[in-house]
Scaffold this active site. Structure first.
Site, PDB file in Angstrom:
ATOM      1  N   TYR A  53       0.605  -1.065  -0.148  1.00 45.56           N
ATOM      2  CA  TYR A  53      -0.096  -0.018   0.055  1.00 45.56           C
ATOM      3  C   TYR A  53       0.968   1.245  -0.155  1.00 45.56           C
ATOM      4  O   TYR A  53       1.754   1.263   0.636  1.00 45.56           O
ATOM      5  CB  TYR A  53      -0.949  -0.066   1.334  1.00 45.56           C
ATOM      6  CG  TYR A  53      -2.308  -0.277   0.991  1.00 45.56           C
ATOM      7  CD1 TYR A  53      -2.857   0.763   0.148  1.00 45.56           C
ATOM      8  CD2 TYR A  53      -3.055  -1.272   1.446  1.00 45.56           C
ATOM      9  CE1 TYR A  53      -4.327   0.391  -0.274  1.00 45.56           C
ATOM     10  CE2 TYR A  53      -4.274  -1.395   0.950  1.00 45.56           C
ATOM     11  CZ  TYR A  53      -5.028  -0.527   0.036  1.00 45.56           C
ATOM     12  OH  TYR A  53      -6.555  -0.698  -0.246  1.00 45.56           O
ATOM     13  N   GLU A  55      -0.649   4.815  -0.398  1.00 49.80           N
ATOM     14  CA  GLU A  55      -1.202   5.914  -0.871  1.00 49.80           C
ATOM     15  C   GLU A  55      -0.411   7.231  -0.578  1.00 49.80           C
ATOM     16  O   GLU A  55       0.564   7.307   0.314  1.00 49.80           O
ATOM     17  CB  GLU A  55      -2.509   6.025   0.361  1.00 49.80           C
ATOM     18  CG  GLU A  55      -3.622   5.174  -0.184  1.00 49.80           C
ATOM     19  CD  GLU A  55      -4.705   5.053   0.706  1.00 49.80           C
ATOM     20  OE1 GLU A  55      -4.753   5.914   2.020  1.00 49.80           O
ATOM     21  OE2 GLU A  55      -5.559   4.163   0.599  1.00 49.80           O
ATOM     22  N   ASP A 199      -7.180  13.726 -24.516  1.00 47.07           N
ATOM     23  CA  ASP A 199      -7.362  12.234 -23.986  1.00 47.07           C
ATOM     24  C   ASP A 199      -6.753  11.428 -25.219  1.00 47.07           C
ATOM     25  O   ASP A 199      -7.246  11.173 -26.333  1.00 47.07           O
ATOM     26  CB  ASP A 199      -8.666  11.908 -23.720  1.00 47.07           C
ATOM     27  CG  ASP A 199      -8.736  10.257 -23.426  1.00 47.07           C
ATOM     28  OD1 ASP A 199      -8.004   9.578 -23.784  1.00 47.07           O
ATOM     29  OD2 ASP A 199      -9.850   9.906 -22.950  1.00 47.07           O
ATOM     30  N   THR A 225      -4.471   6.087 -21.490  1.00 48.34           N
ATOM     31  CA  THR A 225      -4.275   4.637 -21.202  1.00 48.34           C
ATOM     32  C   THR A 225      -2.805   4.408 -21.480  1.00 48.34           C
ATOM     33  O   THR A 225      -2.264   4.725 -22.417  1.00 48.34           O
ATOM     34  CB  THR A 225      -5.440   3.657 -21.406  1.00 48.34           C
ATOM     35  OG1 THR A 225      -5.536   3.791 -23.023  1.00 48.34           O
ATOM     36  CG2 THR A 225      -6.795   3.986 -21.002  1.00 48.34           C
ATOM     37  N   LYS A 228      -3.133   0.704 -24.962  1.00 50.53           N
ATOM     38  CA  LYS A 228      -3.460   0.715 -26.249  1.00 50.53           C
ATOM     39  C   LYS A 228      -2.239   0.807 -27.282  1.00 50.53           C
ATOM     40  O   LYS A 228      -1.592  -0.392 -27.275  1.00 50.53           O
ATOM     41  CB  LYS A 228      -4.550   1.577 -26.663  1.00 50.53           C
ATOM     42  CG  LYS A 228      -5.790   1.439 -25.820  1.00 50.53           C
ATOM     43  CD  LYS A 228      -6.861   2.636 -26.204  1.00 50.53           C
ATOM     44  CE  LYS A 228      -8.117   2.353 -25.370  1.00 50.53           C
ATOM     45  NZ  LYS A 228      -8.193   2.972 -24.214  1.00 50.53           N
ATOM     46  N   ARG A 234      -2.523  -2.603 -18.403  1.00 50.32           N
ATOM     47  CA  ARG A 234      -3.720  -1.815 -18.350  1.00 50.32           C
ATOM     48  C   ARG A 234      -3.710  -0.975 -17.165  1.00 50.32           C
ATOM     49  O   ARG A 234      -3.414  -1.263 -16.110  1.00 50.32           O
ATOM     50  CB  ARG A 234      -5.060  -3.005 -17.931  1.00 50.32           C
ATOM     51  CG  ARG A 234      -6.444  -2.712 -18.429  1.00 50.32           C
ATOM     52  CD  ARG A 234      -7.208  -3.916 -18.601  1.00 50.32           C
ATOM     53  NE  ARG A 234      -6.906  -4.399 -20.111  1.00 50.32           N
ATOM     54  CZ  ARG A 234      -7.729  -4.112 -21.179  1.00 50.32           C
ATOM     55  NH1 ARG A 234      -8.798  -3.145 -20.899  1.00 50.32           N
ATOM     56  NH2 ARG A 234      -7.337  -4.513 -22.348  1.00 50.32           N
TER      57      ARG A 234
HETATM   58  N1  DSN Z   1     -13.038   1.348 -24.629  1.00 44.85           N
HETATM   59  C1  DSN Z   1     -12.091   1.728 -25.251  1.00 44.85           C
HETATM   60  C2  DSN Z   1     -12.027   1.694 -26.752  1.00 44.85           C
HETATM   61  O1  DSN Z   1     -12.230   0.404 -27.211  1.00 44.85           O
HETATM   62  O2  DSN Z   1     -11.806   2.490 -27.586  1.00 44.85           O
HETATM   63  C3  DSN Z   1     -11.995   3.141 -24.883  1.00 44.85           C
HETATM   64  O3  DSN Z   1     -12.071   3.063 -23.679  1.00 44.85           O
END
Ligand code: DSN
Length: 414
Positions: A53, A55, A199, A225, A228, A234
């Protein structure tokens, strides 16, 4: 991928993981938001750092024993700063929507007006859709793409911004395949006194490789994120100008989250290290080539590709004129071992559960080292499967061919 303990300790879980592993090896992933992590990222993600932990922020934790965790988090931050050239970075966000929630919390009060792209034009749920916290808490006004070109019309964005005078403008999307003019967004935001929020979840890896333009030099705050095109675990991160560092850190913790997932922070650090290598640039360039190849071939076959092509890793096929819905197409392709996601098209007459299109992306196939030659094969299989969606024999034959190709291009964690 072999486990030593899991099959003995928990047969059921081991068996489910083994089946998913086999599916990933034998089937083709064309979901634009998915990718395959490296074995090194996987090992870091599966590490004992999950036990801790922490925080707070490095040097200011609410729990003892965090000196080593601090080192890991600072390493991830340093690598991220090097990739994107940002002044401040927070690597604790658990995923994209929590990261975006933290950004809104840092800059806005409930009820404040924000400009975001409509979901059916390629925006994300967390960019103001009414069923999402963003649309419930904040007063989102949505802009769209030009119906003729399928591209964002900056003159229209400016007109809406001047009329609405939002407190924030959101750019960066989930199903938009063209370059984004960050500078123009910033200019409009300055005219109306709005914050700029990018974003870049989808294109972060392409921006990291220097192949698409980077909003960091222009925007107040940027989220992404990490799983991707960036090909990490993730999770998510937020980058901002130094003057907003405290606001962002406080919005992430204690505003939105409790303890960071330190094993994921370690995996992010490994992925950022990979993204800094020259080989990542080659990978990202191939991602774009592969997406362009597929989009171009679909156009040759007479398909309607939204905006007439792509600049990045994805494109949207509008199947409206072919008498097949996005959901039907997704299911037909599932039967041949190809995963895509149903997708709305701009001004879709159909609902998101059964929209008019499918979204196709190249990041995962490119990680398997597939190139243009393989992409052309894939396009023809998709075309054949869609034309023969009720013919079990044809679908079974294509599935065999897809499997053969996939086994020749292993996933990195095999
Ligand atoms: N769910 C994602 C996508 O497939 O683009 C975005 O968060």
């Amino acid at each position: 991928m072999k486990y030593k303990f899991l099959p003995k300790e928990d047969k059921k879980v081991a068996e489910i993981i083994a089946r998913e592993n086999k599916r990933q090896k034998e089937e083709l992933e064309l979901i634009a938001s998915e990718n395959y992590i490296s074995s090194a990222v996987l090992e870091a993600q599966g590490s004992v750092l999950t036990n801790k932990y922490s925080e707070g922020t490095p040097g200011h934790r609410y729990y003892g024993g965090n000196q080593i965790i601090d080192e890991m988090e600072l390493l991830a931050v340093a690598r991220l700063k090097k990739i994107f050239g940002c002044a401040h970075a927070n690597v604790q966000p658990l995923s994209g929507s929590p990261a975006n929630a933290a950004v809104y919390m840092a800059f806005l009060k409930p009820g404040d007006k924000v400009l975001g792209l409509k979901l059916d034009h390629g925006g994300h749920l967390s960019h103001g859709h009414p069923v999402n916290f963003s649309g419930m808490l904040y007063n989102f006004v949505q802009y769209g793409v030009d119906p003729k070109t399928g591209r964002i019309d900056m003159a229209e964005v400016r007109r809406i911004a001047k009329r609405e005078k939002p407190k924030m403008i959101v750019a960066g999307y989930s199903a938009y395949c063209r370059e984004i003019d960050w500078k123009a967004f910033k200019k409009i935001a300055d005219e109306v006194g709005a914050y700029t929020f990018a974003d870049i979840a989808h294109t972060a890896g392409l921006i990291a490789a220097g192949l698409m333009s980077n909003p960091v030099p222009y925007f107040d705050v940027v989220s992404t994120t990490t799983h991707k095109t960036l090909r990490g675990p993730r999770g998510a991160v937020i980058m901002c100008q130094e003057k907003y560092a405290k606001l962002i850190d406080r919005a992430v913790f204690p505003g939105m989250q409790g303890g960071p997932h330190n094993h994921t922070t370690a995996a992010k650090a490994v992925a950022f290290g990979e993204a800094l290598k020259p080989s990542f640039k080659k990978y990202a360039a191939q991602v774009i080539k592969n997406a362009k190849t597929m989009a171009g071939e679909f156009i040759k076959l007479g398909y309607d590709v939204v905006s007439g092509g792509t600049d990045n890793h994805l494109f949207i096929l509008n199947l409206g004129a072919r008498g097949i819905g996005g959901r039907e197409a997704e299911v037909a392709l599932e039967q041949v071992g190809i995963s895509v996601s149903r997708s709305t098209i701009p001004n879709d007459p159909n609902p998101p559960m059964n929209p008019s299109g499918i979204r196709i992306g190249s990041p995962a196939a490119t990680t398997r080292k597939m190139k243009e030659k393989e992409m052309l094969k894939v396009v023809h299989w998709i075309d054949e499967a869609l034309q023969n969606k009720d013919d079990k024999k044809v679908l079974a034959r294509i599935k065999k061919e897809v499997k053969k190709l996939c086994l020749a291009f292993p996933i990195p964690t095999e």
